[in-house]
Enzyme design. Structure first.
Site, short mmCIF file in Angstrom:
data_model
loop_
_atom_site.label_atom_id
_atom_site.label_comp_id
_atom_site.label_asym_id
_atom_site.label_seq_id
_atom_site.Cartn_x
_atom_site.Cartn_y
_atom_site.Cartn_z
N SER A 82 30.29 45.09 22.06
CA SER A 82 31.72 45.29 21.21
C SER A 82 31.60 45.76 19.84
CB SER A 82 32.46 43.81 21.50
OG SER A 82 33.61 43.75 20.47
N TYR A 124 32.57 34.64 20.78
CA TYR A 124 32.68 35.95 21.32
C TYR A 124 31.60 36.86 20.51
CZ TYR A 124 34.65 40.27 23.32
OH TYR A 124 34.88 41.48 23.97
N1 LIG Z 1 39.28 45.65 25.65
C1 LIG Z 1 38.95 45.69 24.46
O1 LIG Z 1 39.45 45.82 23.66
C2 LIG Z 1 37.47 45.30 24.33
C3 LIG Z 1 36.72 45.37 23.28
C4 LIG Z 1 35.36 45.27 22.96
C5 LIG Z 1 34.41 44.96 24.23
N2 LIG Z 1 35.33 44.52 25.35
C6 LIG Z 1 34.47 44.66 26.56
O2 LIG Z 1 34.61 45.46 27.60
C7 LIG Z 1 34.45 44.59 28.82
C8 LIG Z 1 35.44 45.02 29.83
O3 LIG Z 1 36.67 44.18 29.53
P1 LIG Z 1 38.11 45.03 29.68
O4 LIG Z 1 38.67 45.09 28.32
O5 LIG Z 1 38.16 46.13 30.62
O6 LIG Z 1 38.92 43.69 30.16
P2 LIG Z 1 39.69 43.29 31.51
O7 LIG Z 1 40.04 41.97 31.35
O8 LIG Z 1 40.72 44.27 32.10
O9 LIG Z 1 38.40 43.38 32.47
C9 LIG Z 1 37.41 42.58 32.69
C10 LIG Z 1 37.19 42.24 34.07
O10 LIG Z 1 36.05 41.31 34.20
C11 LIG Z 1 36.36 40.22 34.89
N3 LIG Z 1 35.77 39.10 34.80
C12 LIG Z 1 36.03 38.22 33.74
N4 LIG Z 1 35.13 37.27 33.71
C13 LIG Z 1 34.39 37.28 35.07
C14 LIG Z 1 33.55 36.60 35.66
N5 LIG Z 1 32.81 35.34 35.21
N6 LIG Z 1 32.59 37.08 36.67
C15 LIG Z 1 33.21 38.48 37.09
N7 LIG Z 1 34.07 39.11 36.51
C16 LIG Z 1 34.65 38.75 35.52
C17 LIG Z 1 37.90 40.16 34.70
O11 LIG Z 1 38.32 39.51 36.27
C18 LIG Z 1 38.25 41.62 34.80
O12 LIG Z 1 38.63 42.29 35.99
C19 LIG Z 1 34.16 43.34 28.51
O13 LIG Z 1 32.83 42.89 28.44
C20 LIG Z 1 34.75 43.04 27.10
O14 LIG Z 1 34.16 42.04 26.60
C21 LIG Z 1 36.75 44.82 25.43
#
Ligand SMILES: NC(=O)c1ccc[n+]([C@@H]2O[C@H](COP(=O)([O-])OP(=O)(O)OC[C@H]3O[C@@H](n4cnc5c(N)ncnc54)[C@H](O)[C@@H]3O)[C@@H](O)[C@H]2O)c1
Length: 272
Positions: free
Chosen positions: A143, A156
């Site tokens: 991130s 986080y």
């Molecule tokens: N959206 C943002 O702004 C952002 C920014 C930086 C990093 N991220 C990272 O990107 C990645 C993807 O997240 P996203 O933004 O698409 O969010 P999202 O919540 O839409 O998707 C994340 C998915 O991970 C799944 N998940 C959560 N905990 C889990 C577990 N214990 N086991 C299996 N699956 C699990 C959720 O059910 C969800 O479907 C994550 O690692 C998040 O930390 C997101």
């Protein structure tokens, strides 16, 4: 990686957000995508969407923070397919705003299990088969919170700094092998990350704030990440905000600290 046709690709957290859009775009390019997620409904929706566009996929309900479940998942995949070509450690969870002393240790541990140990364990279990492939890739999602310290986000930030450390060190160790390693640093991406997170008293406020800073679509994010895999990029900043933060953090970490602290004070003042 030259192309994705017939590549076997594991994507964790594929039931929503970037995991889903990566699944759709990679399946469109001819990959067989193996989807995992803890949420069965989202997972089934992604599976249906991939199939509707004529893609190939299989889905697995897995909690990436649960060691026995991850072991069973890897066994099921390798028993059926023998190897994978690409591992995308995308699953992750967020935590609401709270100071370190307010956050229950159980929540901290859960977040580290999901965001960090999930990544390490999947890599440990799949890497041996990936080393036998002509070309392979490991893609770990950190991130921008793995680039600079954010008050009220200790767990986080710890998890995402650690994913970055793990990924960059592994990349150096695998230098000269067939396995490319990429660290992904998204900025604000429009997904469910905050909706699915652990929240304390101010869940709705955190969600409203996130809506303002999430400026990049999940589709755009997936296409940037796929391009990075193609180029075997060491790291990729996803979104203009991520690029700016990386630039400032390299130019002057002190400047970034001051900006973050000032912004924190403004937010606290608004709360009063
Ligand atoms: N959206 C943002 O702004 C952002 C920014 C930086 C990093 N991220 C990272 O990107 C990645 C993807 O997240 P996203 O933004 O698409 O969010 P999202 O919540 O839409 O998707 C994340 C998915 O991970 C799944 N998940 C959560 N905990 C889990 C577990 N214990 N086991 C299996 N699956 C699990 C959720 O059910 C969800 O479907 C994550 O690692 C998040 O930390 C997101």
């Amino acid at each position: 990686m030259q192309n994705f046709k017939d590549k076997i690709i594991v994507i964790t957290g594929a039931g929503s957000g970037m995991g889903r859009t990566l699944a759709l775009q990679l399946a469109q390019r001819g990959a067989l995508v193996l989807l995992s997620d803890i949420h069965e409904v989202g997972l089934a929706e992604t599976e249906q969407l991939v199939q509707q566009q004529g893609g190939r996929c299989k889905s697995y309900k897995v909690d990436v923070g649960d060691k026995p479940q991850v072991e069973a998942f890897a066994k099921a995949v390798l028993d059926e397919f023998t190897f994978i070509d690409v591992l995308i450690n995308n699953a992750g969870m967020a935590i609401g705003k709270a100071s370190f002393d307010e956050i229950p240790m159980a929540d901290f541990e859960r977040l580290i299990n999901v965001n960090l140990w999930g990544v390490i364990q999947h890599t440990k279990l799949f890497l041996p088969t990936m080393l036998t492939r002509p070309e392979a890739a490991i893609v770990n999602t950190s991130s921008v919170f793995g680039l600079f310290p954010v008050p009220s986000q200790v767990p986080y930030c710890v998890s995402k700094y650690a994913v970055r450390g793990f990924t960059e060190t592994l990349r150096m160790e695998l230098n000269g092998t067939n396995v490319a390693v990429t660290c992904v640093h998204p900025g604000g991406i429009k997904t469910n990350i905050v909706n699915y997170g652990i929240h304390y008293n101010d869940g709705e406020k955190v969600k409203a704030e996130f809506d303002k800073v999430a400026i990049t679509s999940a589709e755009k994010a997936a296409s940037i990440i796929i391009r990075a895999i193609e180029k075997k990029a060491k790291r990729v900043m996803v979104g203009p905000d991520a690029k700016l933060i990386r630039f400032v953090s390299q130019l002057s970490p002190n400047l970034l600290d001051s900006f973050v602290l000032r912004r924190q004070q403004q937010l606290n003042a608004k709360l009063k």
